[in-house]
Each structure stands twice: as C-alpha cells, then as structure tokens.
Design a protein around this motif. Structure first.
Motif, PDB file in Angstrom:
ATOM      1  N   HIS A 228     -38.005  -3.458  30.420  1.00 36.64           N
ATOM      2  CA  HIS A 228     -37.165  -3.490  30.752  1.00 36.64           C
ATOM      3  C   HIS A 228     -36.285  -3.349  29.987  1.00 36.64           C
ATOM      4  N   SER A 229     -36.334  -4.350  28.842  1.00 37.64           N
ATOM      5  CA  SER A 229     -35.184  -4.553  28.103  1.00 37.64           C
ATOM      6  C   SER A 229     -34.314  -2.891  27.482  1.00 37.64           C
ATOM      7  N   MET A 230     -35.341  -2.045  27.266  1.00 40.91           N
ATOM      8  CA  MET A 230     -34.813  -0.830  26.943  1.00 40.91           C
ATOM      9  C   MET A 230     -33.790  -0.621  27.525  1.00 40.91           C
ATOM     10  N   LEU A 231     -33.796  -0.671  29.110  1.00 41.03           N
ATOM     11  CA  LEU A 231     -32.890   0.734  30.371  1.00 41.03           C
ATOM     12  C   LEU A 231     -31.670  -0.377  29.953  1.00 41.03           C
ATOM     13  N   VAL A 232     -32.166  -1.787  30.064  1.00 43.43           N
ATOM     14  CA  VAL A 232     -30.385  -2.486  30.492  1.00 43.43           C
ATOM     15  C   VAL A 232     -29.606  -1.864  28.667  1.00 43.43           C
ATOM     16  N   ARG A 233     -30.112  -1.965  27.699  1.00 42.02           N
ATOM     17  CA  ARG A 233     -29.602  -1.546  26.464  1.00 42.02           C
ATOM     18  C   ARG A 233     -29.556   0.070  26.854  1.00 42.02           C
ATOM     19  N   TRP A 234     -30.180   0.785  27.040  1.00 42.63           N
ATOM     20  CA  TRP A 234     -29.972   2.337  27.329  1.00 42.63           C
ATOM     21  C   TRP A 234     -28.382   2.349  28.260  1.00 42.63           C
ATOM     22  N   THR A 235     -28.378   1.917  29.402  1.00 41.69           N
ATOM     23  CA  THR A 235     -27.575   1.879  30.948  1.00 41.69           C
ATOM     24  C   THR A 235     -26.198   1.031  30.222  1.00 41.69           C
ATOM     25  N   THR A 236     -26.587   0.430  29.116  1.00 43.48           N
ATOM     26  CA  THR A 236     -25.472   0.003  28.675  1.00 43.48           C
ATOM     27  C   THR A 236     -24.403   0.229  27.766  1.00 43.48           C
ATOM     28  N   ARG A 237     -24.922   0.798  26.603  1.00 41.45           N
ATOM     29  CA  ARG A 237     -24.838   1.731  25.971  1.00 41.45           C
ATOM     30  C   ARG A 237     -24.502   3.022  26.120  1.00 41.45           C
ATOM     31  N   GLY A 238     -24.906   3.158  27.118  1.00 44.39           N
ATOM     32  CA  GLY A 238     -24.789   4.640  27.653  1.00 44.39           C
ATOM     33  C   GLY A 238     -24.291   4.989  28.959  1.00 44.39           C
ATOM     34  N   ALA A 239     -23.492   3.751  29.433  1.00 46.94           N
ATOM     35  CA  ALA A 239     -22.918   3.945  30.633  1.00 46.94           C
ATOM     36  C   ALA A 239     -22.330   5.686  30.728  1.00 46.94           C
ATOM     37  N   PRO A 240     -21.027   5.401  30.265  1.00 49.87           N
ATOM     38  CA  PRO A 240     -20.230   6.758  29.997  1.00 49.87           C
ATOM     39  C   PRO A 240     -21.151   7.808  30.330  1.00 49.87           C
ATOM     40  N   ARG A 241     -22.303   8.380  29.202  1.00 52.25           N
ATOM     41  CA  ARG A 241     -23.126   9.809  30.539  1.00 52.25           C
ATOM     42  C   ARG A 241     -23.252   9.829  31.815  1.00 52.25           C
ATOM     43  N   MET A 242     -23.227   8.322  32.517  1.00 53.91           N
ATOM     44  CA  MET A 242     -23.274   8.148  34.346  1.00 53.91           C
ATOM     45  C   MET A 242     -22.623   9.607  34.636  1.00 53.91           C
ATOM     46  N   ALA A 243     -21.639   9.830  34.369  1.00 54.63           N
ATOM     47  CA  ALA A 243     -20.497  10.180  34.445  1.00 54.63           C
ATOM     48  C   ALA A 243     -20.788  11.642  34.461  1.00 54.63           C
ATOM     49  N   LEU A 244     -21.632  12.342  33.930  1.00 60.23           N
ATOM     50  CA  LEU A 244     -22.034  13.289  33.824  1.00 60.23           C
ATOM     51  C   LEU A 244     -22.921  14.190  35.378  1.00 60.23           C
ATOM     52  N   PRO A 245     -22.582  15.321  35.119  1.00 57.54           N
ATOM     53  CA  PRO A 245     -23.318  15.936  36.640  1.00 57.54           C
ATOM     54  C   PRO A 245     -24.538  16.218  36.752  1.00 57.54           C
ATOM     55  N   GLY A 246     -24.896  15.078  38.007  1.00 57.76           N
ATOM     56  CA  GLY A 246     -26.736  15.427  37.567  1.00 57.76           C
ATOM     57  C   GLY A 246     -27.314  13.866  37.587  1.00 57.76           C
ATOM     58  N   ALA A 247     -26.411  13.160  37.101  1.00 56.53           N
ATOM     59  CA  ALA A 247     -26.542  11.842  36.165  1.00 56.53           C
ATOM     60  C   ALA A 247     -26.761  10.371  37.564  1.00 56.53           C
ATOM     61  N   GLN A 248     -27.503  10.054  37.779  1.00 60.74           N
ATOM     62  CA  GLN A 248     -27.643   8.217  38.259  1.00 60.74           C
ATOM     63  C   GLN A 248     -26.626   7.086  38.816  1.00 60.74           C
ATOM     64  N   GLN A 249     -25.999   6.073  39.137  1.00 59.09           N
ATOM     65  CA  GLN A 249     -25.320   5.420  38.821  1.00 59.09           C
ATOM     66  C   GLN A 249     -26.670   4.371  38.198  1.00 59.09           C
ATOM     67  N   ARG A 250     -26.229   3.599  37.331  1.00 62.46           N
ATOM     68  CA  ARG A 250     -26.900   2.084  36.650  1.00 62.46           C
ATOM     69  C   ARG A 250     -27.734   1.919  37.620  1.00 62.46           C
ATOM     70  N   ARG A 251     -27.177   1.162  39.313  1.00 63.24           N
ATOM     71  CA  ARG A 251     -28.150   0.293  39.434  1.00 63.24           C
ATOM     72  C   ARG A 251     -28.878   1.254  40.537  1.00 63.24           C
ATOM     73  N   ASP A 252     -28.962   2.480  40.403  1.00 63.79           N
ATOM     74  CA  ASP A 252     -30.509   3.253  40.994  1.00 63.79           C
ATOM     75  C   ASP A 252     -31.240   3.254  39.923  1.00 63.79           C
ATOM     76  N   HIS A 253     -31.177   3.617  38.139  1.00 65.16           N
ATOM     77  CA  HIS A 253     -31.708   3.240  37.336  1.00 65.16           C
ATOM     78  C   HIS A 253     -33.021   2.396  37.700  1.00 65.16           C
ATOM     79  N   PHE A 254     -32.086   1.177  37.857  1.00 67.78           N
ATOM     80  CA  PHE A 254     -33.149  -0.851  38.354  1.00 67.78           C
ATOM     81  C   PHE A 254     -34.153  -0.431  40.015  1.00 67.78           C
ATOM     82  N   ALA A 255     -33.633   0.393  40.179  1.00 60.23           N
ATOM     83  CA  ALA A 255     -33.763   1.058  42.061  1.00 60.23           C
ATOM     84  C   ALA A 255     -35.006   1.302  41.821  1.00 60.23           C
ATOM     85  N   GLY A 256     -35.628   2.593  40.862  1.00 56.41           N
ATOM     86  CA  GLY A 256     -36.144   3.648  40.810  1.00 56.41           C
ATOM     87  C   GLY A 256     -37.114   2.815  39.955  1.00 56.41           C
TER      88      GLY A 256
END
Length: 251
Positions: free
Chosen positions: A187-215
């Motif tokens: 869980h802590s890695m998920l928080v860190r990756w989706t925070t530091r790597g937030a710009p990559r969620m704009a790439l084609p095919g990427a899911q939004q941060r809320r979907d990472h936690f829901a998944g």
C-alpha cells in the motif's frame, strides 16, 4: 515486517537488485524473509558490484525502475550481461518488469513500446496460458506500471498474456521467470508511485489514481495468493522444503 539483510543473519541469501535510491523489494522481500531467507540488497546503479557466481546465493530477483532496458547507461548493460550467471548456473532467477525485460535482452529478445504508444499503469487483465494454469491459479488482474514490453525469445515458455501487452509472464528453463506485473506492491508503494508518478497517468491507456486504489481493494488478495504459490514453486523455503504450485491450481 523488517527487511533483514544478509549482514544481519546466517540465513541463506537471495540477491535483490534495485534501481532507485529509496526502492524497496516490498511484499516479495517480506515473503522471502518469511520463508527463512535473508536479502542481499544491491544497487549497481549506485556502484554496487554483482557476484561472479551464485554459489553464495539461493536465488536472485531484479526489480523494476523508471529506466529502460534499452538505455545506454553502463550499469544497465552490466546487469543485462550479469543475468547469464544465474541462467548458466540454474539458480532461481526472477525478473520483475524492467528485470524481466533485462532477462529477455540477455536471451536475445527485444524490448519496445506498444505500436499505438499505449501504456499499462494500473490494474490490467492477466490471462494464463494452459502452461500457466498447470502451475498455479492466477489473479484476474494485476498491477502494472510500464510503457514498454518484451517479446518471447527462443526457449521461453509463455505462462500468461494480456490484451495490450501479450507477454506478461514467461519461463526460461525450470528456474528463470520474467513477469511484466508487480506482485511486490504494498500500500505504501502504491501511494508513493501514484504520487511521484502522477504525470504518467495522462499517458494513453493509463488509469486514474482513484482506479489504482479501487483495483487494489478488489484484486490484491488474489495477487497475494498468487505470489505465495509462485514463491513456493520458484524457490521454496530456506529449510529446503519446496511446495509445488500444482496443488494450488486445484483450489
């Protein structure tokens, strides 16, 4: 759980190769320690050397990172070249994401982005082949964070596929595995990756941060069960017991 390093204990060692200053082996490291192993953590990117033989280690894991297996950096080439050591000696080897791509490069394969520039960042389907099903039960979806994939070199067996990147898990020989997904995620890695790597969620095919936690809420228990079965199959336990994953497939 504290990640006990090899310097702390006479336990059998698993070599762990990481690529960032504050990277962690996460759940994979935790589970290896629970099985009685110590972790020999090395970071060649920051000057650590790699052993000339695996005689002092029970296995090796190369984890992921933001770099590419195609990068020209010296440490990337050294790691790819070094993989021939565990492959030659038949010692259990696991490549995760970048580590899998490095293994493929060592075996003469290629690593490249999707033809439509699609990425997998979030939870995506994991479809086992008949060979994969014979080994263990697989999660319906697994966590991904990559913009490149790998092909399947000669001699590699396909264990799991996916709709966007068709090579999700491969095996070379009996002891070397490459997986595109991230079972080590905590869980802590998920928080860190989706925070530091937030710009990559704009790439084609990427899911939004809320979907990472829901998944994670939906699929993480199945991923945990898969990892437990996989580690039993791949390396067993430090006391020498080795539970094969075939029984798990029948659950």
């Amino acid at each position: 759980m504290r990640l006990e390093t090899f310097a702390d204990s006479p336990r059998p060692k698993v070599l762990v190769i990481l690529h960032q200053e504050h990277s962690s082996p996460g759940r994979v490291g935790q589970e290896l320690i629970r099985r009685g192993f110590a972790l020999d953590i090395r970071k060649p990117r920051f000057g650590d050397t790699l052993p000339e033989t695996m005689a002092g280690h029970a296995g090796a894991v190369i984890f992921g990172g933001p770099m590419s297996a195609n990068d020209p950096d010296g440490y990337v080439h050294r790691e790819i070249d070094w993989i021939k050591v565990p492959l030659r000696e038949g010692v259990p080897f696991l490549g995760i994401c970048l580590g899998a791509q490095m293994m493929v490069k060592q075996l003469g394969g290629t690593v490249a982005g999707h033809r439509d520039e699609l990425v997998e960042i979030g939870y995506y389907p994991l479809i086992p082949t008949e060979q994969g099903k014979a080994l263990m039960k697989w999660p319906e979806k697994a966590y991904q964070w990559h913009r490149e994939g790998f092909d399947r070199p000669a001699g590699c067996e396909l264990l799991a596929t996916g709709p966007t990147y068709p090579n999700q898990a491969i095996r070379y020989g009996q002891n070397a595995y490459g997986i595109q997904f991230h079972p080590e995620l905590t869980h802590s890695m998920l928080v860190r990756w989706t925070t530091r790597g937030a710009p990559r969620m704009a790439l084609p095919g990427a899911q939004q941060r809320r979907d990472h936690f829901a998944g994670r809420y939906v699929y993480d228990q199945a991923v945990r069960r898969w990892l437990d079965a996989f580690l039993d199959l791949w390396i067993g336990r430090a006391d020498g017991s080795h539970v094969h994953g075939i029984a798990t497939a029948a659950e």
